[in-house]
Scaffold this active site. Sequence first.
Site, PDB file in Angstrom:
ATOM      1  N   GLU A 169       0.821  -1.206   0.000  1.00  5.29           N
ATOM      2  CA  GLU A 169       0.000   0.000   0.000  1.00  5.29           C
ATOM      3  C   GLU A 169       0.853   1.255   0.000  1.00  5.29           C
ATOM      4  O   GLU A 169       2.001   1.246   0.440  1.00  5.29           O
ATOM      5  CB  GLU A 169      -0.925   0.004   1.221  1.00  5.29           C
ATOM      6  CG  GLU A 169      -0.390  -0.805   2.370  1.00  5.29           C
ATOM      7  CD  GLU A 169      -1.291  -0.826   3.590  1.00  5.29           C
ATOM      8  OE1 GLU A 169      -2.222  -1.626   3.598  1.00  5.29           O
ATOM      9  OE2 GLU A 169      -1.044  -0.058   4.511  1.00  5.29           O
ATOM     10  N   CYS A 189       3.644   8.226   1.128  1.00 10.37           N
ATOM     11  CA  CYS A 189       4.202   7.250   2.054  1.00 10.37           C
ATOM     12  C   CYS A 189       4.244   5.922   1.305  1.00 10.37           C
ATOM     13  O   CYS A 189       3.208   5.438   0.846  1.00 10.37           O
ATOM     14  CB  CYS A 189       3.280   7.177   3.273  1.00 10.37           C
ATOM     15  SG  CYS A 189       3.736   5.891   4.445  1.00 10.37           S
ATOM     16  N   CYS A 194       6.449  -7.485   6.647  1.00  9.83           N
ATOM     17  CA  CYS A 194       7.607  -7.001   7.388  1.00  9.83           C
ATOM     18  C   CYS A 194       8.044  -8.090   8.357  1.00  9.83           C
ATOM     19  O   CYS A 194       7.206  -8.789   8.926  1.00  9.83           O
ATOM     20  CB  CYS A 194       7.242  -5.733   8.165  1.00  9.83           C
ATOM     21  SG  CYS A 194       8.653  -4.959   9.008  1.00  9.83           S
ATOM     22  N   CYS A 202       6.921  -5.910  15.245  1.00  3.78           N
ATOM     23  CA  CYS A 202       6.531  -4.975  16.307  1.00  3.78           C
ATOM     24  C   CYS A 202       5.053  -5.236  16.645  1.00  3.78           C
ATOM     25  O   CYS A 202       4.201  -5.222  15.745  1.00  3.78           O
ATOM     26  CB  CYS A 202       6.744  -3.533  15.860  1.00  3.78           C
ATOM     27  SG  CYS A 202       8.452  -3.206  15.362  1.00  3.78           S
ATOM     28  N   CYS A 215       1.999  -2.941  15.422  1.00  2.00           N
ATOM     29  CA  CYS A 215       1.937  -2.579  14.005  1.00  2.00           C
ATOM     30  C   CYS A 215       1.234  -3.678  13.217  1.00  2.00           C
ATOM     31  O   CYS A 215       1.558  -4.860  13.361  1.00  2.00           O
ATOM     32  CB  CYS A 215       3.365  -2.388  13.489  1.00  2.00           C
ATOM     33  SG  CYS A 215       3.471  -2.193  11.704  1.00  2.00           S
ATOM     34  N   CYS A 259       0.217   1.840   9.161  1.00  2.00           N
ATOM     35  CA  CYS A 259       1.033   0.809   8.546  1.00  2.00           C
ATOM     36  C   CYS A 259       0.352  -0.552   8.414  1.00  2.00           C
ATOM     37  O   CYS A 259       0.075  -1.222   9.394  1.00  2.00           O
ATOM     38  CB  CYS A 259       2.304   0.666   9.377  1.00  2.00           C
ATOM     39  SG  CYS A 259       3.522  -0.373   8.620  1.00  2.00           S
TER      40      CYS A 259
HETATM   41  N1  SAH Z   1       9.793  -0.309   9.484  1.00  2.00           N
HETATM   42  C1  SAH Z   1       9.993   1.105   9.498  1.00  2.00           C
HETATM   43  C2  SAH Z   1       9.037   1.894   8.631  1.00  2.00           C
HETATM   44  C3  SAH Z   1       7.571   1.514   8.594  1.00  2.00           C
HETATM   45  S1  SAH Z   1       6.456   1.996   9.866  1.00  2.00           S
HETATM   46  C4  SAH Z   1       9.954   1.630  10.904  1.00  2.00           C
HETATM   47  O1  SAH Z   1       9.557   0.896  11.799  1.00  2.00           O
HETATM   48  O2  SAH Z   1      10.379   2.755  11.124  1.00  2.00           O
HETATM   49  C5  SAH Z   1       6.432   3.740   9.964  1.00  2.00           C
HETATM   50  C6  SAH Z   1       6.145   4.225  11.381  1.00  2.00           C
HETATM   51  O3  SAH Z   1       4.795   3.926  11.789  1.00  2.00           O
HETATM   52  C7  SAH Z   1       7.065   3.581  12.413  1.00  2.00           C
HETATM   53  O4  SAH Z   1       7.538   4.545  13.304  1.00  2.00           O
HETATM   54  C8  SAH Z   1       6.123   2.616  13.088  1.00  2.00           C
HETATM   55  O5  SAH Z   1       6.586   2.266  14.369  1.00  2.00           O
HETATM   56  C9  SAH Z   1       4.823   3.398  13.101  1.00  2.00           C
HETATM   57  N2  SAH Z   1       3.623   2.593  13.351  1.00  2.00           N
HETATM   58  C10 SAH Z   1       3.371   1.327  12.989  1.00  2.00           C
HETATM   59  N3  SAH Z   1       2.168   0.933  13.411  1.00  2.00           N
HETATM   60  C11 SAH Z   1       1.623   1.977  14.061  1.00  2.00           C
HETATM   61  C12 SAH Z   1       0.374   2.197  14.753  1.00  2.00           C
HETATM   62  N4  SAH Z   1      -0.532   1.225  14.831  1.00  2.00           N
HETATM   63  N5  SAH Z   1       0.160   3.404  15.303  1.00  2.00           N
HETATM   64  C13 SAH Z   1       1.100   4.383  15.214  1.00  2.00           C
HETATM   65  N6  SAH Z   1       2.272   4.241  14.595  1.00  2.00           N
HETATM   66  C14 SAH Z   1       2.545   3.045  14.042  1.00  2.00           C
END
Ligand code: SAH
Length: 369
Positions: A106, A119, A126, A130, A133, A361
């Site tokens: 996406e 974005c 991935c 985490c 996410c 994300c």
């Molecule tokens: N893998 C990379 C880039 C992708 S995510 C990274 O982790 O930086 C981009 C950002 O969105 C990251 O800071 C991630 O931690 C955040 N993110 C992911 N899921 C989220 C959520 N449910 N709410 C808020 N931020 C989120």
Amino acid sequence: MTSLPLVFDAPRRALPPRHLADLDPSQRREVAGELGLPAFRIDQLARQYFGRFTADIDAMTDLPAAAREMLRTLLPALVTPVLEQECDGGATRKTLWKGHDGTRAESVLMGYPDRATVCVSSQAGCGMACPFCATGQGGLERNLSTAEIVEQVRQAAAAARDGALGGGPARLSNVVFMGMGEPLANYKRVVAAVRRITSPAPDGLGISARGVTVSTVGLVPAIDKLTAEGLPVTLAVSLHTPDDELRDTLVPVNNRWKVDEVLDAARRYAMATGRRVSIEYALIRDVNDHSWRADLLGKKLAQRIGKHRVHVNLIPLNPTPGSEWDASPRPVQDEFVRRVQAAGVACTVRDTRGREIAAACGQLAASQS
Ligand code: SAH
């Protein structure tokens, strides 16, 4: 040390066929030779693609028909939109697209009064796992190719130019690698994509490197490698807490590279590039939003990176379906900002575009599977 999810090796799924946007200028000339065409023909193609954002070979009437047929093979349809959603009165547009093998990823295009940002995803899925996410829950499907990344940007640039954001034509000025995937775990292709995005036409899309942000969980050796590339992009580090104990669970790769090591790599990046590093911090109610964590964050950033070389971006958690976690209440968020700022470190709250279209994300892709 716990065992790691797949950090550097994606499952061996076939990358898509070769595309113009995979090629650097010298490879482009080589391919022209392979096709039996003079170099200027493929440069014409590149000028159309990178300069006018078109991938429609039949519309390139400046090329003779015979050359068009040969060059057609360099523009396979890599990124086909399967679902588009918009919100914020049309100023936020999310695209779910599929790759040649059915892979889904996406991108989100966002219009602001002074800029337009896309974005983009760097991987399908991935491997970083985490827990807050949506993408992290499904694991890694495969790396995206350089051209699949560039295509997300090219299509966004064309859409912005054609008025998709409302309010007339807009110039795409910013690209953030904050869609699906860990960009630094797909290092070579992401760096090649950044070069294609930032080189002027006919070699690239001509977007200023200062408008490009690469966001990472904190893969220290890859941050150091990026430092040595001499690309003045903004580095964003997804820290989410300043203490190792909690970060080991929020960002599992912390079991390999600890908070201080990540911050030290961020300082080296800031020193070498002169660019302020962004620290991403998703505020999660009662998980990482405590006053002492705000104080420790401010202190550590000031000490290890330097207060003028860093900026904290707080992201109110966008809850993923089925998770018990939620965003912090507003007063807690305000107090967190105040405390980080009291340490002399810049701290702002990210505007949360696209909540109602599942723009956090991986959420759109997850909702469709
Ligand atoms: N893998 C990379 C880039 C992708 S995510 C990274 O982790 O930086 C981009 C950002 O969105 C990251 O800071 C991630 O931690 C955040 N993110 C992911 N899921 C989220 C959520 N449910 N709410 C808020 N931020 C989120």
